[in-house]
Design an enzyme around this catalytic site. Structure first.
Site, PDB file in Angstrom:
ATOM      1  N   GLY A 159      71.133  -7.328 -58.898  1.00 39.17           N
ATOM      2  CA  GLY A 159      69.842  -7.997 -58.936  1.00 39.17           C
ATOM      3  C   GLY A 159      69.997  -9.457 -58.547  1.00 39.17           C
ATOM      4  N   SER A 160      69.167 -10.307 -59.129  1.00 41.94           N
ATOM      5  CA  SER A 160      69.019 -11.673 -58.618  1.00 41.94           C
ATOM      6  C   SER A 160      70.168 -12.613 -58.938  1.00 41.94           C
ATOM      7  CB  SER A 160      67.705 -12.272 -59.126  1.00 41.94           C
ATOM      8  OG  SER A 160      66.619 -11.579 -58.551  1.00 41.94           O
ATOM      9  N   THR A 161      71.098 -12.233 -59.810  1.00 39.33           N
ATOM     10  CA  THR A 161      72.279 -13.088 -59.982  1.00 39.33           C
ATOM     11  C   THR A 161      73.066 -13.168 -58.678  1.00 39.33           C
ATOM     12  OG1 THR A 161      73.470 -11.173 -60.868  1.00 39.33           O
ATOM     13  CG2 THR A 161      72.538 -12.720 -62.466  1.00 39.33           C
ATOM     14  N   GLU A 185      62.373 -12.833 -60.800  1.00 46.13           N
ATOM     15  CA  GLU A 185      63.053 -11.878 -59.951  1.00 46.13           C
ATOM     16  C   GLU A 185      63.185 -10.515 -60.558  1.00 46.13           C
ATOM     17  OE1 GLU A 185      64.431 -13.773 -61.989  1.00 46.13           O
ATOM     18  OE2 GLU A 185      66.340 -13.009 -62.672  1.00 46.13           O
TER      19      GLU A 185
END
Length: 751
Positions: free
Chosen positions: A311-313, A738
């Protein structure tokens, strides 16, 4: 007559001759034909060999605290023959059952055990409950033995204690997935940690003593002896810090109990060396009693074995590539909301977007559109893939632990590359890969090999081999890495729109990024009730001491995302660890945080009577952090009161039930001021003992009123008394920008 005498003489002579012939033949057979066999048998009879067991090397943390060591142990055995002669069978059965917990019918079977000749055995071990017991249980068995001897006026009662040794883990379950464990046979269980990975170095080599003995087994004086010296195992010093590991696991236990996920993983490392300072998974187990855990999930080290769509990391990698290539202008603007790529339309969480916004705001809000434009359009698929590879994804990190997965980076279609720019698509990573990649940004652009063993020492020679930091490659320049850190800091410090704001700590400069991956549904599509949420960051931004990842697999409340679920855990751990490390806070002349913040000077709004969601929306709109207490649907009271000026970083408490009806929360790790503030809201009287931060709390009822005694101790040499700590989980805070993807491009997870 004479003839008969002669015949008799010949017969006797013939018999004697035949006897001697047979005898000589037998002697020849034994001494010549079977010489080797009887020689070996004789050697076996008079030669004895005693094994001298090697001691397994101890394992310590970076400061010398023992994590694993060989310790004295005892095995319980009984003498069925003597017990029956004394007639105390039931006394033995009941006594050992009460101490060891072994079933009485199994103990009776041991007491009544006979050999092939129908005679009672003289010694039988009480397996497994009486095998390799510790000192406390041994003392209880000895007390039973003495009590029976005294009660029946006997010199012996048939209970035997055999001295042995076993592997002991003095910190119990702490760092269990790092250490692994050794079974009762003294063998490292494969795939379980350092014990298995360094088994050859740790176990050493047994010694021996060969000597001659007489028929009774007694050593013959002055006979030749062959002595092979024992080689004890090497000693390992790990990079982890017991105190940091403790802070991590305590924060995890509290969050695990509240969020009730499938699993949790936390990794903390020194970004400059990639020494692992702490690493833990939940659920966990106690290596001293590994046999009590029947669920194999408890033994699984997700930190290196599990793969998931990040995901957004993962957007940190895209941002780093764009900054390094000079393609990121924070003031340039783009139209948020949605973007079309071949075969797919990608949306922001807010499908209508926020209009035309700057790329810096896109980073703060974690706009998918912003990162597709940066990664897919500006960098392009080939260069984006190159940065993903350079940051170490799709490759094992090389950490000294068994079973590490390498993940997967296999985009095929254009939509795969677009999805990869914001951490989805044909992309699977491990938590350890994520930590190593972000550490490269924190340390100035060097991807380093993580390691968890600091040194290996030979106890016989004193020779120590120290693990040196290993740079794999340079992925970006120091100047560009510092620039990326500045943008990531604003993700945390912007208290209004920054998705990482829930890890904000007044006085510390923190860089961070949140992420969420939605799991696939069984019948196709994606199940939004099942998500993997995470928070990845480092601090302090100007001189990073620690990089940390918190990963939560399927929190019970699917409305929680990486910021609201994992952010407060990161905050709690960093708050304690940075003070423990002696990192001073950066305060301006007025004593407030010099980092960017919002909410300072804001007045607490009137919330009483509002629906809980209305109150949350109101506070979120003002950029004020909050914590909800209780399970009601309306706000019954608040703290601070309406009209109170909120200090920078101060958060509000929303009570949905009367304070006296609410459970008293765990305030360990908080400053006295913050603990007092929270407990006053609950109408609880407080007593204190000591100074500093809360390390323990005791709840009692005094004259019908609840009273909490707080035990305080200093946490670090440079701690600041006026620190604000937002520890409570903002359970229903609006989801991070996100964290919600359109069904077509939502992330799946194999974790």
């Amino acid at each position: 007559m004479i003839k008969r005498i002669r015949l008799r003489t010949l017969l006797i002579g013939g018999i004697i001759t035949l006897f001697f012939a047979v005898l000589m033949g037998k002697v020849f057979w034994v001494q010549v034909v079977q010489a080797d066999f009887w020689q070996a048998h004789a050697e076996k009879v008079w030669s004895k060999k005693k094994t001298i067991p090697a001691s397994r090397g101890k394992i310590t943390d970076r400061n010398g605290d023992i994590l694993a060591v060989d310790a004295p142990a005892y095995t319980v055995a009984i003498n069925p023959k003597l017990i029956h002669e004394l007639g105390i069978q039931e006394d033995i059965v009941k006594g050992l059952h009460d101490i060891l917990g072994k079933k009485e019918d199994e103990l009776r079977e041991l007491v009544n055990a006979k050999n092939e000749d129908g005679e009672y055995y003289r010694q039988r071990e009480v397996r497994r409950e009486g095998w390799k017991i510790d000192q406390d249980v041994k003392d209880q068995v000895e007390q039973l033995k003495n009590d029976l001897m005294k009660e029946h006026d006997l010199e012996d009662v048939g209970i035997i204690l055999i001295k042995d040794k076993k592997r002991y883990y003095p910190k119990q379950s702490l760092a269990a997935h790092i250490l692994g464990y050794v079974n009762r046979e003294g063998e490292a269980v494969q795939g379980t940690g350092i014990e298995a990975f360094y088994d050859e170095e740790l176990k050493g080599q047994d010694g021996s003593l060969e000597y001659k003995s007489d028929g009774r087994g007694i050593e013959i004086p002055k006979a030749s002896e062959i002595y092979t010296p024992v080689t004890n195992g090497k000693e390992l010093q790990l990079t982890i810090d017991y105190t940091i590991q403790y802070y991590i696991e305590e924060a995890m236990k509290e969050a695990y109990a509240e969020l009730k996920p499938i699993s949790m993983t936390v990794i903390a490392a020194d970004p400059k060396t990639m020494e692992i300072l702490g690493m833990a998974n939940m659920p966990t187990y106690n290596p001293n009693e590994y046999w009590k855990d029947v669920d194999p999930k408890n033994f699984y080290n997700h930190a290196i074995k599990s793969v998931y769509e990040p995901g957004s990391t993962f957007k940190i990698v895209t941002l780093a590539g764009a900054v390094q290539e000079g393609m990121f202008n924070p003031n340039d603007s783009f139209m948020s909301g949605s973007i079309r790529v071949p075969g797919q339309t990608i949306h922001d969480m807010r499908r209508s977007g926020w209009g035309a916004i700057s790329y810096l705001e896109g980073v703060k809000r974690s706009s998918n559109v912003a990162f597709v434009k940066l990664g897919y359009e500006k960098l392009g698929p080939e260069l984006l893939k190159q940065y993903v590879d350079n940051f170490g994804f799709g490759q094992k990190t090389g950490i000294e632990l068994p079973g590490e997965a390498k993940g997967k980076v296999s985009p095929v279609y254009q939509a795969d590359y677009a999805a990869m720019s914001y951490g989805h698509g044909q992309l699977l990573v491990t938590p350890m890969q994520q930590v190593a990649a972000v550490a490269a940004v924190a340390n100035g652009g060097k991807l380093m090999e993580p390691h968890i063993v600091k040194s290996v020492t030979d106890p016989h020679t004193g020779e120590t081999v120290t693990t040196q930091p290993k740079v794999i490659r340079e992925v970006m320049s120091p100047e560009k890495a510092k620039e990326v850190g500045g943008y990531l800091e604003q993700v945390v410090s912007d208290r209004k729109i920054g998705t990482g704001r829930h890890a904000y700590i007044d006085g510390y400069r923190i860089a961070g990024k949140t992420g969420t991956a939605v799991k696939p549904a069984k019948g196709g599509g994606y199940d939004y009730s099942k998500q993997v949420v995470s928070y990845l960051g480092y601090a302090p931004v100007d001189d990073p001491k620690i990089v940390i990842l918190v990963l939560i697999d399927e929190p019970r409340n699917s409305e929680l995302g990486g910021g609201t679920a994992a952010g407060p855990i990161v905050k709690k751990i960093l708050n304690q660890v940075l003070q423990y490390m002696g990192v001073p806070k950066q305060l301006d002349k007025e004593g407030t945080n010099s980092a960017v913040s919002s909410g300072s000077g804001t007045k607490a709004p009137e919330l009483s009577g509002l629906l809980v969601q209305e109150a949350k929306d109101l506070l979120a709109g003002k950029g004020v952090s909050y914590a909800t207490l209780g399970n009601g649907s309306k706000v019954v009271s608040q703290f601070p009161k309406a009209g109170t000026h909120l200090k920078s970083g101060q958060h509000m408490y929303i009570l949905t039930e009367e304070g006296q009806h609410l459970n008293i929360p765990n305030v360990k790790g908080q400053s006295l001021r913050d603990a007092m503030e929270l407990l006053s809201v609950l109408q609880v009287s407080v007593k204190t003992a000591g100074e500093g931060y809360v390390v323990d709390q005791k709840v009692a009822e005094v004259q019908g009123q609840r009273q909490v005694t707080l035990v305080l101790e200093p946490l670090g040499k440079d701690q600041v008394e006026e620190e604000t700590d937002q520890n409570a989980l903002d359970e229903a805070e609006e989801k991070d920008t996100e964290e919600s993807q359109d069904l077509d491009e939502s992330a799946s997870s194999s974790r």
